[in-house]
Design a protein around this motif. Structure first.
Motif, PDB file in Angstrom:
ATOM      1  N   SER A  57     -65.473 -52.652  52.596  1.00  0.00           N
ATOM      2  CA  SER A  57     -64.720 -52.177  51.428  1.00  0.00           C
ATOM      3  C   SER A  57     -65.000 -53.045  50.207  1.00  0.00           C
ATOM      4  CB  SER A  57     -63.226 -52.157  51.732  1.00  0.00           C
ATOM      5  OG  SER A  57     -62.681 -53.458  51.800  1.00  0.00           O
ATOM      6  N   LEU A  58     -65.098 -54.366  50.396  1.00  0.00           N
ATOM      7  CA  LEU A  58     -65.386 -55.269  49.285  1.00  0.00           C
ATOM      8  C   LEU A  58     -66.783 -55.022  48.721  1.00  0.00           C
ATOM      9  CD1 LEU A  58     -63.888 -58.572  50.754  1.00  0.00           C
ATOM     10  CD2 LEU A  58     -62.984 -57.284  48.813  1.00  0.00           C
ATOM     11  N   VAL A  59     -67.737 -54.803  49.611  1.00  0.00           N
ATOM     12  CA  VAL A  59     -69.107 -54.540  49.173  1.00  0.00           C
ATOM     13  C   VAL A  59     -69.178 -53.244  48.380  1.00  0.00           C
ATOM     14  CG1 VAL A  59     -71.461 -54.035  49.939  1.00  0.00           C
ATOM     15  CG2 VAL A  59     -70.142 -55.838  51.074  1.00  0.00           C
ATOM     16  N   VAL A  60     -68.576 -52.183  48.900  1.00  0.00           N
ATOM     17  CA  VAL A  60     -68.615 -50.877  48.219  1.00  0.00           C
ATOM     18  C   VAL A  60     -67.894 -50.960  46.884  1.00  0.00           C
ATOM     19  CG1 VAL A  60     -67.889 -48.469  48.354  1.00  0.00           C
ATOM     20  CG2 VAL A  60     -68.821 -49.599  50.378  1.00  0.00           C
ATOM     21  N   MET A  61     -66.747 -51.655  46.832  1.00  0.00           N
ATOM     22  CA  MET A  61     -66.024 -51.807  45.567  1.00  0.00           C
ATOM     23  C   MET A  61     -66.883 -52.500  44.517  1.00  0.00           C
ATOM     24  SD  MET A  61     -62.008 -52.730  46.266  1.00  0.00           S
ATOM     25  CE  MET A  61     -62.055 -53.342  47.946  1.00  0.00           C
ATOM     26  N   PHE A  75     -57.865 -63.643  55.346  1.00  0.00           N
ATOM     27  CA  PHE A  75     -57.568 -62.235  55.117  1.00  0.00           C
ATOM     28  C   PHE A  75     -56.807 -62.061  53.805  1.00  0.00           C
ATOM     29  CE2 PHE A  75     -54.878 -58.441  56.763  1.00  0.00           C
ATOM     30  CZ  PHE A  75     -55.703 -57.545  56.099  1.00  0.00           C
ATOM     31  N   GLY A  76     -55.864 -62.961  53.531  1.00  0.00           N
ATOM     32  CA  GLY A  76     -55.096 -62.897  52.298  1.00  0.00           C
ATOM     33  C   GLY A  76     -55.959 -63.053  51.060  1.00  0.00           C
ATOM     34  N   ILE A  77     -56.971 -63.905  51.129  1.00  0.00           N
ATOM     35  CA  ILE A  77     -57.884 -64.078  49.989  1.00  0.00           C
ATOM     36  C   ILE A  77     -58.603 -62.771  49.678  1.00  0.00           C
ATOM     37  CG2 ILE A  77     -60.000 -65.246  49.230  1.00  0.00           C
ATOM     38  CD1 ILE A  77     -59.037 -67.708  50.799  1.00  0.00           C
ATOM     39  N   CYS A  78     -59.031 -62.061  50.718  1.00  0.00           N
ATOM     40  CA  CYS A  78     -59.687 -60.764  50.517  1.00  0.00           C
ATOM     41  C   CYS A  78     -58.723 -59.762  49.891  1.00  0.00           C
ATOM     42  CB  CYS A  78     -60.208 -60.228  51.847  1.00  0.00           C
ATOM     43  SG  CYS A  78     -61.525 -61.205  52.583  1.00  0.00           S
ATOM     44  N   ARG A  79     -57.488 -59.780  50.340  1.00  0.00           N
ATOM     45  CA  ARG A  79     -56.497 -58.871  49.783  1.00  0.00           C
ATOM     46  C   ARG A  79     -56.179 -59.211  48.327  1.00  0.00           C
ATOM     47  NH1 ARG A  79     -54.984 -54.324  50.691  1.00  0.00           N
ATOM     48  NH2 ARG A  79     -52.730 -54.636  50.674  1.00  0.00           N
ATOM     49  N   PRO A  96     -57.842 -53.109  39.595  1.00  0.00           N
ATOM     50  CA  PRO A  96     -57.628 -52.366  38.351  1.00  0.00           C
ATOM     51  C   PRO A  96     -58.515 -52.878  37.210  1.00  0.00           C
ATOM     52  CG  PRO A  96     -55.533 -52.889  39.386  1.00  0.00           C
ATOM     53  CD  PRO A  96     -56.582 -53.671  40.119  1.00  0.00           C
ATOM     54  N   LEU A  97     -58.716 -54.205  37.141  1.00  0.00           N
ATOM     55  CA  LEU A  97     -59.559 -54.772  36.090  1.00  0.00           C
ATOM     56  C   LEU A  97     -61.027 -54.429  36.317  1.00  0.00           C
ATOM     57  CD1 LEU A  97     -57.841 -58.273  35.842  1.00  0.00           C
ATOM     58  CD2 LEU A  97     -57.508 -56.288  34.361  1.00  0.00           C
ATOM     59  N   LEU A  98     -61.435 -54.391  37.582  1.00  0.00           N
ATOM     60  CA  LEU A  98     -62.796 -53.955  37.904  1.00  0.00           C
ATOM     61  C   LEU A  98     -63.009 -52.510  37.465  1.00  0.00           C
ATOM     62  CD1 LEU A  98     -65.553 -54.318  39.470  1.00  0.00           C
ATOM     63  CD2 LEU A  98     -64.348 -53.371  41.451  1.00  0.00           C
ATOM     64  N   ALA A  99     -62.006 -51.663  37.726  1.00  0.00           N
ATOM     65  CA  ALA A  99     -62.108 -50.256  37.347  1.00  0.00           C
ATOM     66  C   ALA A  99     -62.246 -50.105  35.837  1.00  0.00           C
ATOM     67  CB  ALA A  99     -60.893 -49.490  37.859  1.00  0.00           C
ATOM     68  N   VAL A 100     -61.473 -50.880  35.067  1.00  0.00           N
ATOM     69  CA  VAL A 100     -61.577 -50.825  33.609  1.00  0.00           C
ATOM     70  C   VAL A 100     -62.939 -51.340  33.160  1.00  0.00           C
ATOM     71  CG1 VAL A 100     -60.649 -51.752  31.449  1.00  0.00           C
ATOM     72  CG2 VAL A 100     -59.088 -51.019  33.272  1.00  0.00           C
ATOM     73  N   PRO A 118     -67.819 -57.540  39.437  1.00  0.00           N
ATOM     74  CA  PRO A 118     -68.616 -57.126  40.608  1.00  0.00           C
ATOM     75  C   PRO A 118     -69.034 -58.307  41.484  1.00  0.00           C
ATOM     76  CG  PRO A 118     -69.336 -55.932  38.656  1.00  0.00           C
ATOM     77  CD  PRO A 118     -68.393 -56.994  38.183  1.00  0.00           C
ATOM     78  N   LEU A 119     -69.543 -59.380  40.854  1.00  0.00           N
ATOM     79  CA  LEU A 119     -69.986 -60.533  41.644  1.00  0.00           C
ATOM     80  C   LEU A 119     -68.814 -61.257  42.291  1.00  0.00           C
ATOM     81  CD1 LEU A 119     -72.856 -62.102  39.476  1.00  0.00           C
ATOM     82  CD2 LEU A 119     -73.055 -60.941  41.685  1.00  0.00           C
ATOM     83  N   THR A 120     -67.653 -61.207  41.664  1.00  0.00           N
ATOM     84  CA  THR A 120     -66.463 -61.825  42.269  1.00  0.00           C
ATOM     85  C   THR A 120     -66.105 -61.123  43.570  1.00  0.00           C
ATOM     86  OG1 THR A 120     -65.590 -62.547  40.134  1.00  0.00           O
ATOM     87  CG2 THR A 120     -64.015 -62.318  41.945  1.00  0.00           C
ATOM     88  N   PHE A 121     -66.169 -59.793  43.570  1.00  0.00           N
ATOM     89  CA  PHE A 121     -65.863 -59.049  44.795  1.00  0.00           C
ATOM     90  C   PHE A 121     -66.904 -59.349  45.879  1.00  0.00           C
ATOM     91  CE2 PHE A 121     -62.858 -56.838  42.240  1.00  0.00           C
ATOM     92  CZ  PHE A 121     -61.962 -56.244  43.117  1.00  0.00           C
ATOM     93  N   ARG A 122     -68.162 -59.486  45.485  1.00  0.00           N
ATOM     94  CA  ARG A 122     -69.190 -59.810  46.485  1.00  0.00           C
ATOM     95  C   ARG A 122     -69.000 -61.222  47.016  1.00  0.00           C
ATOM     96  NH1 ARG A 122     -73.701 -57.559  42.399  1.00  0.00           N
ATOM     97  NH2 ARG A 122     -72.747 -55.491  42.205  1.00  0.00           N
ATOM     98  N   SER A 123     -68.606 -62.147  46.147  1.00  0.00           N
ATOM     99  CA  SER A 123     -68.380 -63.527  46.614  1.00  0.00           C
ATOM    100  C   SER A 123     -67.169 -63.606  47.537  1.00  0.00           C
ATOM    101  CB  SER A 123     -68.188 -64.464  45.421  1.00  0.00           C
ATOM    102  OG  SER A 123     -67.015 -64.133  44.698  1.00  0.00           O
TER     103      SER A 123
END
Length: 336
Positions: free
Chosen positions: A231-235, A167-171, A179-183, A307-312
């Motif tokens: 949430s990770l997928v949508v992000m 769970f901590g890894i996901c967080r 923030p870096l993904l948003a930029v 993006p791929l980091t969040f999916r992984s």
């Protein structure tokens, strides 16, 4: 946090809690005078000692005061208070800093700790817990190490510890890289994500605790895990603020469900006099997951992009759900 359960053997929880608050109070105001990295490092290290003790003792005391039949509901309310302050604290601090400067900001923070200390002085006596017979004292090195291990960990919490790591890894993905993904994706106003997530998490915790007392943790952990996964997928596919707001809904539900549920589950899985150990394990393994996750995902980002980091990172939550469901099925089979 690992050493708090040992300290509790020698002094009352409320006494130790007051000492921790006083420690933070003493080192907060001087932060304004810190002019070098070593001085800031030392002050923050002492703050870490205080916060580590406070987080462990407060959750332990909450569980001690609560009746068994409503412990889930009570921990839910306790979590609501934490969520509210996580949102209001930084916002208040930034407001004071921008309008009045740094010195009033640290003074206000110190006043907050004084208020906390004054509240602690009104605490009634601690509830009396059923004491177990004292264990036989052995002096061999192996026995000493085993005794130390028992004071920092409880075998009944093995499953919770693994789940908290994942769970901590996901967080870590959300806290360190959103923030870096948003930029990277040119998403404006990404701060709305955190506001929305906090609000949804706050109200989710109100219902989570009551449901835990009635139905247990199974459905809550599965629903919460699916919420974090979605949430990770949508992000990872978001290109607009609206996309992040949708992700915040799933994340808020996941956070508001998983955090208090695993915490209550851990506190009720051990004997009453071992709740401080359960609290320490809960926060430490969650923090270890966030820390190691930030490091691992930092390497992944350089290879795959945001993006791929969040999916992984979804792999971590998928493992979370698989391990939990498998353990639940195994427990039911062995019970029969």
């Amino acid at each position: 946090r690992f050493f708090v359960p040992t300290l509790i053997l020698y002094m009352k929880k409320t006494t130790l809690l007051r000492m921790a608050v006083c420690l933070i109070l003493v080192v907060t105001a001087p932060c304004y005078l810190a002019v070098s990295f070593p001085s800031i490092f030392i002050l923050r290290a002492f703050q870490g000692l205080g916060f580590g003790a406070i987080s462990t003792i407060c959750s332990t005391l909450a569980a001690d005061y609560l009746p068994d039949a409503r412990r889930g509901e009570g921990i839910g309310y306790y979590g609501m208070g934490s969520s509210a302050m996580i949102a209001l604290g930084p916002a208040t601090g930034i407001f004071i800093m921008e309008h009045f400067g740094f010195l009033p900001t640290f003074i206000a923070s110190s006043c907050g700790m004084l208020l906390a200390l004054s509240c602690l002085l009104t605490f009634r006596s601690e509830p009396k817990l059923a004491a177990r017979p004292p264990a036989k004292i052995n002096r061999g090195f192996t026995d000493i190490m085993r005794g130390f291990g028992n004071r920092i960990f409880d075998p009944a919490l093995k499953l919770q510890a693994v789940l908290l790591l994942l769970f901590g890894i996901c967080r870590a993905a959300e806290q360190s890289f959103l923030p870096l993904l948003a930029v990277d994706q040119a998403i404006k106003h990404f701060s709305y994500y955190y506001i929305s997530q906090t609000v949804i998490s706050f109200f989710t915790k109100y219902f989570t605790g009551k449901l835990y007392d009635r139905r247990g943790h199974t459905i809550l952990i599965i629903v919460g895990g699916i919420g974090i996964l979605l949430s990770l997928v949508v992000m990872s596919y978001s290109h607009t603020t609206g996309g992040l707001l949708i992700a915040s809904v799933f994340s808020g539900i996941g956070m508001g469900t998983l955090s208090p549920t695993i915490q209550t589950w851990s506190l009720t899985s051990v004997a009453a006099d071992r709740r401080s150990v359960a609290s320490a394990v809960h926060f430490n393994f969650y923090d270890i997951g966030i820390g190691t996750g930030s490091i691992i995902l930092g390497f992944v980002v350089t290879k795959l992009g945001y993006p791929l980091t969040f999916r992984s990172t979804c792999i971590s939550m998928i493992l979370f759900l698989i391990i939990y469901i498998a353990a639940t099925i195994h427990k039911k089979r062995t019970a029969h």
